[in-house]
Design an enzyme around this catalytic site. Structure first.
Site, PDB file in Angstrom:
ATOM      1  N   GLU A 135       0.839  -1.212   0.000  1.00  0.00           N
ATOM      2  CA  GLU A 135       0.000   0.000   0.000  1.00  0.00           C
ATOM      3  C   GLU A 135       0.866   1.252   0.000  1.00  0.00           C
ATOM      4  OE1 GLU A 135      -3.166   0.106   2.896  1.00  0.00           O
ATOM      5  OE2 GLU A 135      -4.387  -1.155   1.598  1.00  0.00           O
ATOM      6  N   GLU A 138       2.362   1.680  -3.483  1.00  0.00           N
ATOM      7  CA  GLU A 138       1.326   2.087  -4.438  1.00  0.00           C
ATOM      8  C   GLU A 138       0.986   3.575  -4.262  1.00  0.00           C
ATOM      9  OE1 GLU A 138      -2.078  -0.503  -4.242  1.00  0.00           O
ATOM     10  OE2 GLU A 138      -3.115   0.592  -5.821  1.00  0.00           O
ATOM     11  N   CYS A 164      -7.911  -3.208   2.991  1.00  0.00           N
ATOM     12  CA  CYS A 164      -7.784  -4.416   3.822  1.00  0.00           C
ATOM     13  C   CYS A 164      -9.050  -4.784   4.572  1.00  0.00           C
ATOM     14  CB  CYS A 164      -6.613  -4.281   4.779  1.00  0.00           C
ATOM     15  SG  CYS A 164      -6.707  -2.788   5.720  1.00  0.00           S
ATOM     16  N   SER A 184      -6.883   0.744  -3.129  1.00  0.00           N
ATOM     17  CA  SER A 184      -5.586   0.060  -3.297  1.00  0.00           C
ATOM     18  C   SER A 184      -5.791  -1.346  -3.853  1.00  0.00           C
ATOM     19  CB  SER A 184      -4.879  -0.017  -1.938  1.00  0.00           C
ATOM     20  OG  SER A 184      -3.795  -0.900  -2.014  1.00  0.00           O
ATOM     21  N   LYS A 223     -14.374 -11.574   6.885  1.00  0.00           N
ATOM     22  CA  LYS A 223     -13.233 -12.333   6.348  1.00  0.00           C
ATOM     23  C   LYS A 223     -13.693 -13.690   5.805  1.00  0.00           C
ATOM     24  CE  LYS A 223      -9.912  -9.423   7.136  1.00  0.00           C
ATOM     25  NZ  LYS A 223      -9.111  -8.863   6.041  1.00  0.00           N
ATOM     26  N   GLU A 226     -14.602 -12.745   2.416  1.00  0.00           N
ATOM     27  CA  GLU A 226     -13.414 -12.368   1.630  1.00  0.00           C
ATOM     28  C   GLU A 226     -12.673 -13.599   1.100  1.00  0.00           C
ATOM     29  OE1 GLU A 226      -9.875 -10.866   3.681  1.00  0.00           O
ATOM     30  OE2 GLU A 226      -9.784  -9.227   2.245  1.00  0.00           O
ATOM     31  N   GLU A 231     -11.535 -14.425  -6.901  1.00  0.00           N
ATOM     32  CA  GLU A 231     -10.176 -14.066  -7.324  1.00  0.00           C
ATOM     33  C   GLU A 231      -9.112 -14.497  -6.311  1.00  0.00           C
ATOM     34  OE1 GLU A 231     -12.550 -12.009  -6.345  1.00  0.00           O
ATOM     35  OE2 GLU A 231     -11.762 -10.196  -5.394  1.00  0.00           O
ATOM     36  N   CYS A 375     -10.900  -3.270  13.857  1.00  0.00           N
ATOM     37  CA  CYS A 375     -11.132  -4.722  13.987  1.00  0.00           C
ATOM     38  C   CYS A 375     -11.229  -5.188  15.440  1.00  0.00           C
ATOM     39  CB  CYS A 375     -10.007  -5.493  13.316  1.00  0.00           C
ATOM     40  SG  CYS A 375      -9.749  -5.039  11.608  1.00  0.00           S
TER      41      CYS A 375
HETATM   42 FE1  SF4 Z   1     -13.406  -4.502   8.501  1.00  0.00          FE
HETATM   43 FE2  SF4 Z   1     -14.617  -4.906  10.838  1.00  0.00          FE
HETATM   44 FE3  SF4 Z   1     -13.550  -6.961   9.508  1.00  0.00          FE
HETATM   45 FE4  SF4 Z   1     -11.954  -5.170  10.660  1.00  0.00          FE
HETATM   46  S1  SF4 Z   1     -13.368  -6.548  11.720  1.00  0.00           S
HETATM   47  S2  SF4 Z   1     -11.740  -6.011   8.571  1.00  0.00           S
HETATM   48  S3  SF4 Z   1     -13.138  -3.268  10.387  1.00  0.00           S
HETATM   49  S4  SF4 Z   1     -15.286  -5.693   8.827  1.00  0.00           S
END
Ligand code: SF4
Ligand code: SF4
Length: 387
Positions: A135, A138, A164, A184, A223, A226, A231, A375
């Site tokens: 990051e 970039e 992220c 990013s 996550k 994600e 991809e 987080c």
């Molecule tokens: Fe985003 Fe919340 Fe996950 Fe952290 S805990 S990556 S702020 S969704």
């Protein structure tokens, strides 16, 4: 690609007490229903952040669990099961086992993961460093493009947004696709780890990528979404196979009858070397920005960055900003005032995006974290009813 995850990570059960509390914490207006009615989630709008889940007074909102798949992999002798742990997990996990607030249970967490049967136990901090480097570099390329430096014509536009937080990225994709060139291209630390785990690690350990089952322990329900994005298959296989939240890891440790308190303090396995420790601050709002900006500052000026003084943006309290003057070696020491902002809570980012799209923004770099405070208050953290 076959994914272990369905799209619907978060579910409201039919035991909804219709209190309507969840609609006030949802950043994307994904919860339908009025006071006195059963509520449900519009999964097209849902960011999978789990803020509704940790704030539901009746505790009837659940996230899709991968714990059974993880247990099956651990019991399969043909699988080499590795785990990464995010910086925000260790303190919250300690609290789940009665440790004082702030106690860092990192050593006991690594010991408990080995007791659960993981073949290698890693710390996500190493790949958080990779995200920071990526990051930061970039950002430099985008800054050079903006000042007309030859050779940077194909770099992206300013401001650069962080990438992220998967809930924020999905919000941008769903609501403001025109802003995506500003986001990013760096993978999050979780996905950087998964990519390295399925490409570099098999060579180092002489194992087939297909035989590695890669687990993440995260403070975050998004996550789970994600890791199943199509991809995220650098090796041709799903880079991260399963995500456990902090809550789910605590549950697994309890189910296995592990006495957390009496565990020794153990270290993580070494991946390819040491992390800088800068990545530890990733879990709190402003952490990604500060770490990446420090990298960019050092690369551009050859000097270390002193403290960054963030101030609240008037009228937008979850938005803070700072200006950092960077002397740029490659431009003969010319000083560039780099203006940065940090946004905590996706629902507060819309006005900044609209300013960017209208050409009114003078920021260079904007960090967005979906969850209030970052987080450490993610949707996968233990539920505290006394908070
Ligand atoms: Fe985003 Fe919340 Fe996950 Fe952290 S805990 S990556 S702020 S969704
Ligand atoms: Fe809203 Fe997040 Fe719940 Fe989805 S998971 S309904 S985005 S609060």
């Amino acid at each position: 690609m076959s994914s272990l995850y369905a799209e619907k990570i978060i579910q409201i059960s039919d035991r909804c007490r219709s209190c309507d509390h969840c609609t006030s914490v949802c950043p994307s207006g994904a919860i339908a229903g009025k006071l006195g009615e059963q509520h449900y989630i519009d999964h097209n709008k849902c960011l999978n952040c789990g803020q509704c889940l940790i704030n539901c007074p009746a505790e009837i909102i659940k996230d899709l669990s991968m714990a059974e798949e993880v247990k099956a992999a651990l019991a399969n002798p043909k699988k080499f099961v590795i785990v990464q742990t995010a910086p925000s997990v260790r303190v919250a996990l300690g609290e789940e086992f009665g440790k004082a607030p702030g106690y860092n249970a990192k050593g006991k967490m690594f010991a408990s993961l080995r007791k659960l049967g993981f073949d290698k136990v890693y710390d996500t901090e190493f790949t958080a460093d990779l995200t920071i480097m990526e990051e930061g570099s970039e950002l430099i390329n985008r800054v050079f493009k903006a000042v007309g430096q030859p050779g940077y014509e194909t770099s992206g536009p300013l401001p650069q947004f962080t990438s992220c937080c998967p809930a924020w990225v999905k919000y941008a994709e769903d609501n403001y696709p025109k802003i995506l060139p500003h986001v990013s291209s760096a993978k999050s630390p979780q996905q950087m780890f998964g990519a390295v785990a399925k490409t570099y690690l098999p060579q180092k350990l002489n194992i087939e990528p297909a035989d590695i089952f890669c687990v993440s322990v995260m403070p975050c329900t998004a996550k789970k979404y994600e890791c199943s994005r199509p991809e995220m298959i650098s090796s041709g296989y799903q880079d991260v196979n399963a995500v456990l939240t902090t809550r789910e890891l605590a549950q697994l440790i309890k189910e296995a009858g592990i006495d957390f308190d009496s565990l020794p303090e153990e270290a993580a396995d070494s991946f390819v070397g040491q992390s800088t420790g800068a990545a530890t601050i990733f879990g709190a709002t402003g952490g990604v920005m500060e770490a990446a900006l420090r990298t960019a500052y050092e690369l551009l000026s050859g000097q270390s960055l002193e403290q960054i003084d963030f101030k609240a943006v008037r009228g937008l309290s979850p938005v803070r900003e700072a200006t950092v003057s960077i002397p740029i070696k490659a431009l003969g020491g010319a000083v560039l005032p780099v203006k940065v902002a940090i946004v905590t809570g996706t629902k507060h980012v819309a006005s900044l995006i609209e300013d960017v799209l209208a050409g009114r923004s003078n920021y260079h770099f904007i960090e967005v974290m979906n969850c209030p405070g970052g987080c450490i208050n993610g949707g996968g953290q233990p539920i505290r009813r006394d908070a």
